[in-house]
Design a protein around this motif. Structure first.
Motif, PDB file in Angstrom:
ATOM      1  N   PHE A 139       0.828  -1.325   0.023  1.00 43.08           N
ATOM      2  CA  PHE A 139      -0.042  -0.111   0.169  1.00 43.08           C
ATOM      3  C   PHE A 139       0.953   1.204   0.022  1.00 43.08           C
ATOM      4  N   HIS A 140       2.005   1.153   0.835  1.00 41.47           N
ATOM      5  CA  HIS A 140       2.753   2.419   0.695  1.00 41.47           C
ATOM      6  C   HIS A 140       3.464   2.692  -0.568  1.00 41.47           C
ATOM      7  N   TRP A 142       2.078   1.844  -3.538  1.00 42.02           N
ATOM      8  CA  TRP A 142       1.070   2.211  -4.279  1.00 42.02           C
ATOM      9  C   TRP A 142       0.803   3.393  -4.033  1.00 42.02           C
ATOM     10  N   TRP A 268      -2.262  -8.922  -3.338  1.00 46.82           N
ATOM     11  CA  TRP A 268      -2.594  -7.450  -3.193  1.00 46.82           C
ATOM     12  C   TRP A 268      -2.589  -6.699  -4.539  1.00 46.82           C
ATOM     13  N   PHE A 272      -5.990  -5.189  -6.482  1.00 44.14           N
ATOM     14  CA  PHE A 272      -6.142  -3.899  -6.916  1.00 44.14           C
ATOM     15  C   PHE A 272      -6.033  -3.854  -8.340  1.00 44.14           C
TER      16      PHE A 272
END
Length: 312
Positions: A139-140, A142, A268, A272
């Motif tokens: 997530f970081h 992304w 992940w 996404f």
């Protein structure tokens, strides 16, 4: 001063640090995987193993070119900056763990649960910690791509035109600070949750002091993510991000932009919609297409001016 020097030594000389991808065991395992790939490619193309080894591994132009020389200098500069400026950020994990315990305690009448531990529970919790940490890394990453303000700092990493294991450390200090805070969040939540559930000091399955699943991932060719070695995991790329999948992430080809953000787990990216498999990949060239100055001081300073200008 002594503490700063000790920290600097650990950051500079990582061959004896099990937490580092440059740990000598991880380097040795990467060499083994290189030999396996070379053997397979050699059989397919009828080329000798020694020829491919010299071409892929011992070629001077690979280890000593403008891009890699810059990587080495950045490695030294960033080690100094981390040891002097960023160390206080490592302490946030304790405060976060205490907050998590206080947050969860009312669910059990203000106390921890004291659930009896077992090998199975410890292994399951270790896997959960690994997945949680891996999601935060994804997530970081992304966010660094999706927000123009953050991309100005992250493209420092993508500016490398040649990928070597040292390219991992080509990061802007702003991104490094964010990564340290991310790690503190990951560890702090994990510790707090463990103590709330089991009521004892934090304990997971470890190898040489680090999460066992993370250690295994580093062994399985993690250093080859930043390299030119086309190591694929085949059908397992639905589950694990292979080195060549991360090389796709660094590709200059527009079709590969913003793909394969994951570090270890591919789930992940699948969720996404950013997952690309190695079987659909052709010849790769690395770097960024946009104009980017090569002077090192500009790498460090210009992102501030550009990022804040775009943010107005």
């Amino acid at each position: 001063m002594t503490d700063s020097w000790t920290r600097l030594q650990k950051l500079l000389f990582q061959f004896d640090e099990p937490t580092s991808r440059l740990y000598h065991v991880n380097v040795l395992s990467s060499l083994i995987f290189i030999l396996i790939v070379i053997w397979l490619v050699g059989r397919q193309k009828n080329v000798s193993l020694s020829h491919l080894f010299k071409k892929w591994v011992l070629r001077r132009r690979y280890w000593w070119n403008r891009s890699t020389k810059q990587d080495y200098l950045i490695y030294l500069i960033n080690a100094g900056l981390k040891s002097l400026l960023l160390v206080p950020l490592f302490e946030f994990s304790f405060q976060i763990s205490q907050f998590v315990i206080r947050l969860l305690a009312p669910l059990n009448n203000g106390d921890v649960m004291n659930t009896p531990t077992s090998s199975g529970l410890i292994l399951l919790f270790t896997l959960g910690v690994f997945a949680w940490d891996d999601f935060l890394r994804f997530f970081h990453h992304w966010l660094m791509h999706k927000f123009p303000f953050l991309w100005e700092f992250h493209k420092f990493h993508h500016s490398a035109r040649v990928l070597t294991p040292v390219t991992l450390y080509r990061t802007h200090p702003v991104e490094s600070a964010m990564a340290i805070l991310r790690n503190s969040l990951s560890l702090g939540v994990s510790i707090g949750l463990f103590i709330f559930i089991f009521g004892s000091s934090f304990s997971v399955w470890t190898l040489l002091g680090i999460n066992g699943f993370g250690f295994i991932f580093n062994l399985v060719g993690a250093n080859l993510r930043h390299s030119h070695i086309p190591l694929s995991f085949g059908p397992l790329e639905w589950l694990l991000i292979s080195p060549i999948q991360h090389q796709v992430h660094h590709s200059k080809n527009q079709e590969h932009y913003d793909k394969n953000f994951g570090v270890s787990l591919a789930v992940w990216d699948a969720l996404f919609g950013t997952l690309v498999f190695s079987k659909s990949v052709g010849k790769l060239k690395f770097g960024i297409n946009e104009r980017y100055r090569s002077a090192l001081w500009r790498h460090y300073l210009e992102p501030f001016a550009t990022a804040f200008k775009k943010n107005k």
